[in-house]
Every structure is written in structure tokens, then in C-alpha cells.
Design an enzyme around this catalytic site. Structure first.
Site, PDB file in Angstrom:
ATOM      1  N   ALA A  69     -40.670 -39.379  16.991  1.00 15.19           N
ATOM      2  CA  ALA A  69     -41.863 -40.157  17.967  1.00 15.19           C
ATOM      3  C   ALA A  69     -42.153 -41.390  17.120  1.00 15.19           C
ATOM      4  O   ALA A  69     -42.783 -41.032  15.911  1.00 15.19           O
ATOM      5  CB  ALA A  69     -42.900 -38.327  18.186  1.00 15.19           C
ATOM      6  N   GLY A 113     -39.111 -35.921  16.850  1.00 16.03           N
ATOM      7  CA  GLY A 113     -38.704 -36.209  18.394  1.00 16.03           C
ATOM      8  C   GLY A 113     -36.799 -36.788  18.133  1.00 16.03           C
ATOM      9  O   GLY A 113     -36.369 -36.002  19.769  1.00 16.03           O
ATOM     10  N   GLU A 116     -35.169 -33.914  19.073  1.00 17.44           N
ATOM     11  CA  GLU A 116     -34.709 -32.762  20.015  1.00 17.44           C
ATOM     12  C   GLU A 116     -34.840 -33.372  21.418  1.00 17.44           C
ATOM     13  O   GLU A 116     -33.777 -32.917  22.544  1.00 17.44           O
ATOM     14  CB  GLU A 116     -36.611 -32.714  20.068  1.00 17.44           C
ATOM     15  CG  GLU A 116     -37.664 -31.634  18.854  1.00 17.44           C
ATOM     16  CD  GLU A 116     -39.305 -31.519  19.098  1.00 17.44           C
ATOM     17  OE1 GLU A 116     -39.667 -32.934  18.568  1.00 17.44           O
ATOM     18  OE2 GLU A 116     -39.264 -31.015  18.882  1.00 17.44           O
ATOM     19  N   GLU A 136     -41.148 -33.141  11.112  1.00 21.88           N
ATOM     20  CA  GLU A 136     -42.652 -32.863  10.852  1.00 21.88           C
ATOM     21  C   GLU A 136     -43.718 -32.556   9.986  1.00 21.88           C
ATOM     22  O   GLU A 136     -44.976 -32.433  10.066  1.00 21.88           O
ATOM     23  CB  GLU A 136     -42.561 -32.201  11.846  1.00 21.88           C
ATOM     24  CG  GLU A 136     -42.402 -32.911  13.737  1.00 21.88           C
ATOM     25  CD  GLU A 136     -40.866 -32.716  14.208  1.00 21.88           C
ATOM     26  OE1 GLU A 136     -40.213 -31.984  12.779  1.00 21.88           O
ATOM     27  OE2 GLU A 136     -40.800 -32.973  15.314  1.00 21.88           O
TER      28      GLU A 136
HETATM   29  N1  CAA Z   1     -42.402 -43.950  13.911  1.00 24.08           N
HETATM   30  C1  CAA Z   1     -42.540 -44.829  13.550  1.00 24.08           C
HETATM   31  N2  CAA Z   1     -42.153 -46.048  12.311  1.00 24.08           N
HETATM   32  C2  CAA Z   1     -40.358 -45.570  12.115  1.00 24.08           C
HETATM   33  C3  CAA Z   1     -39.960 -44.023  12.522  1.00 24.08           C
HETATM   34  C4  CAA Z   1     -41.543 -43.448  13.028  1.00 24.08           C
HETATM   35  N3  CAA Z   1     -40.602 -42.018  13.843  1.00 24.08           N
HETATM   36  N4  CAA Z   1     -38.895 -43.755  11.547  1.00 24.08           N
HETATM   37  C5  CAA Z   1     -39.262 -45.379  11.152  1.00 24.08           C
HETATM   38  N5  CAA Z   1     -40.021 -45.841  11.226  1.00 24.08           N
HETATM   39  C6  CAA Z   1     -40.124 -47.623  10.606  1.00 24.08           C
HETATM   40  C7  CAA Z   1     -40.741 -47.109   9.073  1.00 24.08           C
HETATM   41  O1  CAA Z   1     -42.092 -47.329   9.165  1.00 24.08           O
HETATM   42  C8  CAA Z   1     -40.238 -48.802   9.104  1.00 24.08           C
HETATM   43  O2  CAA Z   1     -40.639 -50.013   9.208  1.00 24.08           O
HETATM   44  P1  CAA Z   1     -41.514 -50.834   8.438  1.00 24.08           P
HETATM   45  O3  CAA Z   1     -40.240 -52.356   8.205  1.00 24.08           O
HETATM   46  O4  CAA Z   1     -41.848 -51.696   9.092  1.00 24.08           O
HETATM   47  O5  CAA Z   1     -41.773 -50.726   7.206  1.00 24.08           O
HETATM   48  C9  CAA Z   1     -39.221 -48.605   9.876  1.00 24.08           C
HETATM   49  O6  CAA Z   1     -38.672 -48.010  11.092  1.00 24.08           O
HETATM   50  C10 CAA Z   1     -37.185 -49.005   8.419  1.00 24.08           C
HETATM   51  O7  CAA Z   1     -38.189 -47.444   8.304  1.00 24.08           O
HETATM   52  P2  CAA Z   1     -37.677 -47.028   6.535  1.00 24.08           P
HETATM   53  O8  CAA Z   1     -37.672 -47.889   5.415  1.00 24.08           O
HETATM   54  O9  CAA Z   1     -38.632 -44.986   6.010  1.00 24.08           O
HETATM   55  O10 CAA Z   1     -35.745 -46.469   6.367  1.00 24.08           O
HETATM   56  P3  CAA Z   1     -35.065 -45.885   5.338  1.00 24.08           P
HETATM   57  O11 CAA Z   1     -33.690 -45.833   5.326  1.00 24.08           O
HETATM   58  O12 CAA Z   1     -35.797 -45.982   3.663  1.00 24.08           O
HETATM   59  O13 CAA Z   1     -36.024 -44.340   5.980  1.00 24.08           O
HETATM   60  C11 CAA Z   1     -36.169 -42.549   7.556  1.00 24.08           C
HETATM   61  C12 CAA Z   1     -35.610 -43.776   6.765  1.00 24.08           C
HETATM   62  C13 CAA Z   1     -35.775 -41.671   6.085  1.00 24.08           C
HETATM   63  C14 CAA Z   1     -35.601 -42.386   8.869  1.00 24.08           C
HETATM   64  C15 CAA Z   1     -37.660 -42.671   7.677  1.00 24.08           C
HETATM   65  O14 CAA Z   1     -38.077 -44.328   8.413  1.00 24.08           O
HETATM   66  C16 CAA Z   1     -38.627 -41.754   7.997  1.00 24.08           C
HETATM   67  O15 CAA Z   1     -38.256 -40.472   7.337  1.00 24.08           O
HETATM   68  N6  CAA Z   1     -38.714 -41.832   8.983  1.00 24.08           N
HETATM   69  C17 CAA Z   1     -39.881 -40.692   9.980  1.00 24.08           C
HETATM   70  C18 CAA Z   1     -39.407 -39.850  10.474  1.00 24.08           C
HETATM   71  C19 CAA Z   1     -39.750 -38.434  11.149  1.00 24.08           C
HETATM   72  O16 CAA Z   1     -40.599 -37.854   9.837  1.00 24.08           O
HETATM   73  N7  CAA Z   1     -39.471 -38.231  12.199  1.00 24.08           N
HETATM   74  C20 CAA Z   1     -40.423 -37.226  12.417  1.00 24.08           C
HETATM   75  C21 CAA Z   1     -42.028 -38.105  13.501  1.00 24.08           C
HETATM   76  S1  CAA Z   1     -42.657 -36.764  14.398  1.00 24.08           S
HETATM   77  C22 CAA Z   1     -42.316 -36.526  15.685  1.00 24.08           C
HETATM   78  O17 CAA Z   1     -41.102 -37.249  16.215  1.00 24.08           O
HETATM   79  C23 CAA Z   1     -42.935 -35.351  16.533  1.00 24.08           C
HETATM   80  C24 CAA Z   1     -42.344 -34.361  17.820  1.00 24.08           C
HETATM   81  O18 CAA Z   1     -41.313 -33.788  17.642  1.00 24.08           O
HETATM   82  C25 CAA Z   1     -42.389 -35.571  18.724  1.00 24.08           C
END
Ligand code: CAA
Length: 262
Positions: A69, A113, A116, A136
Site C-alpha cells: 500500500a 499489500g 496480499e 507491515e
Molecule cells: N509506498 C510508497 N512508496 C514506496 C513504497 C510504498 N509501499 N515502496 C517503495 N516506495 C517508493 C520509495 O519511497 C522510493 O521512492 P523515492 O524514489 O521517491 O524515494 C521508490 O519507491 C523506490 O524505493 P526504494 O528506494 O526504497 O527502493 P529499494 O530497492 O531500495 O527498496 C523496497 C525496495 C525493499 C521494496 C523498499 O522500497 C520498501 O521497503 N518498501 C516498503 C515496503 C512495505 O513496507 N510495504 C508494506 C506497505 S503497508 C501495506 O501494504 C498495508 C497493507 O497491508 C494494506
């Protein structure tokens, strides 16, 4: 919701009788926001209603199926916002109402998400670079789109608890071994493999394909005896279709079946 303008967060195309939806927010690793989920729901519903479509594929980019998400969009939400706005339920669950098969073709990150959403597909074909996770807990929340329910059903309690509580990722090999995905293929073969499976499904009688999906999904609701009875009734009902007559006559007469999807 039916969009009046062209979608911006997904692309949509067809290949024969296969409808293909590609998540398309590359800069955000396909983070799932409301606009994307509205567009995805509308696209899947349109394919579901289209007589020329027999199966769908949902995919992302090489780097990310979806990284979850959209955290930036969620960060300032209050309880009142998410409760009153029916966050997740309002537009993420449209895929659950889709009656034709949806294959998840997953490469790269399928996190939160994203994992999911992949699990809401009927089965997952993974590229060898796929990584699944429910991280999460690192954000001070828990999975909110069915992760705590679908993941244990797919991989068992121990592995699901491990992933949900430690936020560790599972690679494609482990995901296949655990039963989360049905096949793993080299990244460059992912779409060919998914399309091959979809085209096979499209060649079968659509009513029996839809009935098979409905029956397998029953395995996750209610008791075994209720599920078996549901299956039996649907099995009986398919003897009313022209395609059952065609399929069995073709087998008996050693020829290829020509299904009319009725
Ligand atoms: N939401 C918004 N933006 C996101 C994102 C997310 N879930 N995941 C990645 N991005 C964005 C980053 O902020 C980044 O943006 P900028 O270039 O503007 O800084 C861009 O995508 C690239 O990401 P990274 O620089 O972090 O890339 P990476 O290769 O170093 O890492 C990753 C990749 C491990 C996937 C890392 O981005 C990450 O940990 N993302 C979040 C994953 C996460 O926590 N997901 C769960 C979300 S909560 C949820 O989903 C609730 C639910 O159950 C419904």
C-alpha cells in the site's frame, strides 16, 4: 467505479481471449493507492463482463509486482479517515468478485499489500527474482488486506507467523516450496508462462472454468462436508451445459473439443 478517462496507474491490453492488466507506477514500485485500486477494479470488472475474455493476468514490473500500500498516502490517515472511508474494503476487494480466473504473474517485490494482492489472484506464477513479504509490522501496523488470513492458508501457521512477525522476505524458491506460488520460471519467461497457462484455460468451457474457480474457493470457507456438497451440486449442474456434451463426445470420438462456452 468506471473511469471516464484512460487509466494512469495501470495499463490494459488483450492477447487473444486473455485480458492483461499491468500495474504501472514504476517510480513508486507500484505502491497501491486509491486511484490504482479503482482503476484495477474497473479493468478487471470490464474483462469479467466481456464475452471475448476467458482469463486474466495481473502483473507488475520486473523490479516490483507491488511494494505494498502507498505508505506516503497512508501516513497521515486517522482512524476516522480509514473507518469512514472503508479503506481497503472499498476498492481492494473488487478482485474477490471477479468470476473468471485471474493469474498473478509476479516478478520482483510483492510486499505488504502487494503480497496480499498477489494472494487474491487465483494462482501465482513467480519469476525467479520474486520476493514475497508482509513487512507491515515495521510500520507499526499489521497486514490489512487479508495477509494474516490468506498467508497461513497458503503456507501454514509457522511460516506465516515468521513472515508477519519478523517482516522477513521469502524468495521464489521458498515460496514455491511452501505452496504460495504454483510455478517459478526465469524472469524472462514469466509472461510467456503466464500467457501459456491463460491460453490453456481459455480453451476450456468458460462455465466449467468459472465453476471450478468457485468450487476451489469454497475450500477456504466453511466445513469440508459443506464444500464437498457445494462441489457435487456444481458438478451435477454442469451436465446441463452443451459444453459437457461436446467435451465428452469429443473424448469418446477421439477428436478435439470445440467449446461454445455455454
Ligand atoms: N509506498 C510508497 N512508496 C514506496 C513504497 C510504498 N509501499 N515502496 C517503495 N516506495 C517508493 C520509495 O519511497 C522510493 O521512492 P523515492 O524514489 O521517491 O524515494 C521508490 O519507491 C523506490 O524505493 P526504494 O528506494 O526504497 O527502493 P529499494 O530497492 O531500495 O527498496 C523496497 C525496495 C525493499 C521494496 C523498499 O522500497 C520498501 O521497503 N518498501 C516498503 C515496503 C512495505 O513496507 N510495504 C508494506 C506497505 S503497508 C501495506 O501494504 C498495508 C497493507 O497491508 C494494506
Amino acid at each position: 467505479m468506471t473511469p471516464t478517462t484512460a487509466p494512469e496507474c495501470i495499463t490494459v491490453r488483450t492477447e487473444g481471449r486473455v485480458g492483461i492488466v499491468t500495474l504501472n507506477r514504476p517510480k513508486q514500485l507500484n505502491a497501491l493507492n486509491n486511484q490504482l485500486m479503482d482503476e484495477l477494479g474497473a479493468a478487471l470488472k470490464a474483462f469479467d463482463a466481456d464475452d471475448d475474455i476467458g482469463c486474466m493476468i495481473l502483473t507488475g514490473s520486473e523490479k516490483a509486482f507491488a511494494a505494498g500500500a502507498d505508505i506516503g498516502a497512508m501516513a497521515s490517515y486517522t482512524f476516522a479517515d480509514v473507518y469512514k472511508g472503508d479503506y481497503i474494503t472499498r476498492n481492494w476487494e473488487t478482485i474477490r468478485s471477479i468470476r473468471k480466473p485471474v493469474i498473478g504473474a509476479v516478478s520482483g517485490f510483492a510486499l505488504g499489500g502487494g503480497c496480499e494482492l498477489a494472494m487474491m489472484c487465483d494462482f501465482i506464477i513467480a519469476a525467479d527474482n520474486a520476493k514475497f513479504g508482509q513487512p507491515e509490522i515495521k510500520l507499526g501496523i499489521i497486514p490489512g488486506a487479508g495477509g494474516t488470513q490468506r498467508l497461513p492458508r497458503a503456507v501454514g501457521k509457522s511460516k506465516a507467523m515468521d513472515m508477519v512477525l519478523t517482516a522477513r522476505m521469502m524468495d521464489a524458491t521458498e515460496a514455491e516450496r511452501a505452496g504460495l506460488v504454483s510455478r517459478v520460471v526465469p524472469l524472462e519467461k514469466l509472461m510467456d508462462e503466464a500467457l501459456g497457462a491463460a491460453l490453456i484455460i481459455c480453451g476450456f468451457s468458460l462455465p466449467s472454468v468459472m465453476a471450478a474457480k468457485e468450487s476451489v474457493n469454497r475450500a477456504f470457507e466453511g466445513s469440508l462436508s459443506d464444500g464437498v456438497m457445494f462441489e457435487r451440486r456444481i458438478f451435477h449442474a454442469l451436465f446441463a451445459t452443451a459444453d459437457q456434451k461436446e467435451g465428452m463426445d469429443a473424448f469418446v470420438n477421439k477428436r478435439k473439443a470445440e467449446f461454445k462456452h455455454q
